[in-house]
Design a protein around this motif. Structure first.
Motif, PDB file in Angstrom:
ATOM      1  N   GLU A  57      33.165 -90.690  48.682  1.00 47.58           N
ATOM      2  CA  GLU A  57      32.988 -90.590  50.127  1.00 47.58           C
ATOM      3  C   GLU A  57      33.429 -91.874  50.825  1.00 47.58           C
ATOM      4  O   GLU A  57      34.056 -91.819  51.892  1.00 47.58           O
ATOM      5  CB  GLU A  57      31.545 -90.237  50.474  1.00 47.58           C
ATOM      6  CG  GLU A  57      31.104 -88.873  49.977  1.00 47.58           C
ATOM      7  CD  GLU A  57      31.993 -87.735  50.445  1.00 47.58           C
ATOM      8  OE1 GLU A  57      32.270 -87.652  51.664  1.00 47.58           O
ATOM      9  OE2 GLU A  57      32.418 -86.930  49.601  1.00 47.58           O
TER      10      GLU A  57
ATOM     11  N   GLN B 259      37.163 -91.896  50.906  1.00 42.12           N
ATOM     12  CA  GLN B 259      37.691 -90.993  51.938  1.00 42.12           C
ATOM     13  C   GLN B 259      37.740 -91.688  53.291  1.00 42.12           C
ATOM     14  O   GLN B 259      38.684 -91.504  54.055  1.00 42.12           O
ATOM     15  CB  GLN B 259      36.848 -89.722  52.033  1.00 42.12           C
ATOM     16  CG  GLN B 259      37.118 -88.754  50.923  1.00 42.12           C
ATOM     17  CD  GLN B 259      36.262 -87.509  51.015  1.00 42.12           C
ATOM     18  OE1 GLN B 259      35.574 -87.282  51.997  1.00 42.12           O
ATOM     19  NE2 GLN B 259      36.305 -86.700  49.984  1.00 42.12           N
ATOM     20  N   VAL B 260      36.739 -92.477  53.578  1.00 41.55           N
ATOM     21  CA  VAL B 260      36.701 -93.195  54.856  1.00 41.55           C
ATOM     22  C   VAL B 260      37.789 -94.268  54.886  1.00 41.55           C
ATOM     23  O   VAL B 260      38.477 -94.446  55.895  1.00 41.55           O
ATOM     24  CB  VAL B 260      35.311 -93.840  55.079  1.00 41.55           C
ATOM     25  CG1 VAL B 260      35.326 -94.782  56.265  1.00 41.55           C
ATOM     26  CG2 VAL B 260      34.256 -92.761  55.264  1.00 41.55           C
TER      27      VAL B 260
ATOM     28  N   GLU C  93      36.656 -87.823  56.343  1.00 42.71           N
ATOM     29  CA  GLU C  93      35.519 -88.686  56.630  1.00 42.71           C
ATOM     30  C   GLU C  93      34.458 -88.482  55.576  1.00 42.71           C
ATOM     31  O   GLU C  93      34.380 -87.420  54.951  1.00 42.71           O
ATOM     32  CB  GLU C  93      34.967 -88.428  58.022  1.00 42.71           C
ATOM     33  CG  GLU C  93      34.627 -86.988  58.289  1.00 42.71           C
ATOM     34  CD  GLU C  93      34.298 -86.739  59.743  1.00 42.71           C
ATOM     35  OE1 GLU C  93      33.256 -86.117  59.987  1.00 42.71           O
ATOM     36  OE2 GLU C  93      35.071 -87.159  60.608  1.00 42.71           O
ATOM     37  N   GLY C  94      33.656 -89.510  55.344  1.00 43.11           N
ATOM     38  CA  GLY C  94      32.592 -89.425  54.361  1.00 43.11           C
ATOM     39  C   GLY C  94      31.452 -88.553  54.846  1.00 43.11           C
ATOM     40  O   GLY C  94      31.256 -88.367  56.042  1.00 43.11           O
TER      41      GLY C  94
END
Length: 107
Positions: A70, A73-74, A81-82
Motif C-alpha cells: 500500500e 502504491q502511494v 492510492e493506499g
C-alpha cells in the motif's frame, strides 16, 4: 512466484487494472478477491508442511507485506492510492490460510 505476481499486480497503473477488471465483466472488484486469495495461499504455504512458520510470524509477515504494497502504491504506482481496507483484506486472507492449515477439513 506468488509474491512476485502479487507485487507486480499491486503496482499496476490504476487505468490498466480498471480496464482489466472491466474486460472480465465481474460483478465485484476482482482485485479485492485476488488480494484475499493470494494472501490465503501464501499463508497456507508458509504455515503448512514443511515450513510450519509460527502463526504470529505468518500474520506479522502478511501485515508487513500488506502495508508495504500500500505504501508503494502511494509512492510509485500511477493512479493508485493506499488503502487500510486492502491491508485488512490481506490479513483476513492470511488468517484464513492459517486456519486452513490448523483445522482438519473433515471431522
Amino acid at each position: 512466484m506468488l509474491l512476485i505476481l502479487f507485487l507486480v499486480g499491486t503496482q499496476m497503473p490504476g487505468h490498466s487494472r480498471n480496464a482489466l477488471e472491466a474486460s472480465l465483466h465481474a460483478p465485484f472488484p476482482l482485485s479485492k478477491l485476488a488480494h484475499f486469495c493470494m494472501f490465503a495461499t501464501m499463508a497456507v504455504l508458509a504455515s503448512g508442511q514443511p515450513l510450519r512458520w509460527p502463526v504470529a510470524g505468518v500474520l506479522l509477515g502478511a501485515l508487513a507485506l500488506g502495508v508495504l504494497t500500500e505504501v508503494l502504491q502511494v509512492l510509485v504506482a500511477i493512479e493508485r492510492e493506499g488503502s487500510v481496507r486492502d491491508v485488512a483484506i490481506d490479513v483476513a486472507g492470511a488468517v484464513s490460510g492459517v486456519l486452513l492449515t490448523r483445522r482438519p477439513l473433515v471431522a
